[in-house]
Design an enzyme around this catalytic site. Structure first.
Site, mmCIF file in Angstrom:
data_model
loop_
_atom_site.group_PDB
_atom_site.id
_atom_site.type_symbol
_atom_site.label_atom_id
_atom_site.label_comp_id
_atom_site.label_asym_id
_atom_site.label_seq_id
_atom_site.Cartn_x
_atom_site.Cartn_y
_atom_site.Cartn_z
ATOM 1 N N ASP A 202 9.386 -35.000 29.087
ATOM 2 C CA ASP A 202 8.089 -35.146 29.755
ATOM 3 C C ASP A 202 7.624 -36.577 29.521
ATOM 4 O O ASP A 202 8.193 -37.290 28.706
ATOM 5 C CB ASP A 202 7.060 -34.200 29.124
ATOM 6 C CG ASP A 202 6.986 -34.399 27.620
ATOM 7 O OD1 ASP A 202 7.749 -33.731 26.911
ATOM 8 O OD2 ASP A 202 6.224 -35.269 27.173
ATOM 9 N N ASP A 204 4.601 -38.942 28.060
ATOM 10 C CA ASP A 204 3.534 -38.748 27.075
ATOM 11 C C ASP A 204 2.158 -38.987 27.701
ATOM 12 O O ASP A 204 2.034 -39.577 28.774
ATOM 13 C CB ASP A 204 3.772 -39.685 25.886
ATOM 14 C CG ASP A 204 3.225 -39.107 24.594
ATOM 15 O OD1 ASP A 204 3.475 -37.919 24.312
ATOM 16 O OD2 ASP A 204 2.534 -39.837 23.871
#
Ligand SMILES: [Zn+2]
Length: 262
Positions: A202, A204
């Site tokens: 992902d 941040d």
């Protein structure tokens, strides 16, 4: 004769990757590792597998007994450690799904016991925290592995604030994670070669346009990449060079260590 000479420290999904695995319950002067160590065969090599967080994800990043984990592996004979891990992306140079072999880390953890040195003067050379030889093997194991980048290791278990994340990115961080330290330093204190293989799950919280990280998306992306990771690790293990003579071990030549390597 060693029980295993290579180790993988990773998520529980890696159990299936060992052929004819046998479990070894190892105890250490620092307590028990996260789980019994499974030893089996991969690409003709004897490989130890240790689930970093325990068999059922028992230990969050700040509660892992890192010293026991690395000591247990070394006591089985391990000389080379491959450390796959999930990371967040801090830089637009990386995107979810990318695989990165970082070459630097910034340790932002606090309160972890991060050394075997408890008395005397032993100062580990750590300018280059990862083994160049094992890193080479990981990079060569698949065409889409990115080489280099700085992994910021935070204490966790919470994710970063937007401001923290932007600050790490502004300081040059590429990736962010919660387990890379003290793992790499402890491996070197035990004269083992160690390299990380980071899967970006992902972006941040501070990365541009991001809404922040959710735990479910991290776990889901890791699960969906497991086969890709185990394939890559198998190729890397098949190509690992002899650890003999590597600077990960020779740094201690002529130094009187104040702990006894098992
Ligand atoms: Zn090395």
């Amino acid at each position: 004769m060693s029980t295993a000479d290579v180790a993988v420290i990773g998520g529980t999904g890696f159990y299936a990757f060992l052929e004819n695995a046998q479990e070894h319950a190892v105890s250490t002067p620092y307590g028990d590792p996260s789980a019994p160590v499974a030893v089996g065969t991969v690409a003709g090599r004897r490989v130890a597998f240790l689930p970093r967080h325990g068999r059922h994800h028992d230990f969050p990043p700040h509660r892992i007994n890192y010293r026991a984990n690395l000591w247990a592996l070394r006591s089985l004979g391990v000389r080379q450690v491959l450390a796959p891990c999930a990371v967040g992306g801090l830089s637009t140079e990386v995107a979810p799904g990318d695989l990165v072999v970082p070459d630097q880390l910034v340790d932002r953890t606090s309160g972890r016991v991060s050394s075997y040195v408890e008395h005397g003067a032993v100062h580990l050379p750590f300018a280059d925290p990862y083994c160049p030889r094992v890193s080479d093997a990981l990079v060569a194991a698949a065409p889409d592995v990115r080489r280099g980048g700085t992994m910021v290791v935070i204490e966790g278990p919470r994710f970063s604030t937007r401001a923290e994340s932007q600050w790490y990115a502004a300081q040059g961080g590429t990736l962010i994670n919660m387990t890379g330290a003290p793992e790499a330093a402890l491996a070197r204190e035990l004269r083992m070669c160690c390299a990380a293989l980071a899967l970006v799950t992902d972006m941040d919280a501070g990365a541009e346009g991001e809404t922040g990280v959710g735990q479910e998306e991290v776990f889901a992306l890791f699960r969906s990449n497991l086969e890709r990771l185990t394939g890559l690790l198998t190729n890397a293990i098949a190509a690992l060079p002899d650890p003999e003579g590597c600077t990960c071990s020779t740094w201690a030549d002529g130094i009187e260590l104040t702990y006894e390597i098992p």
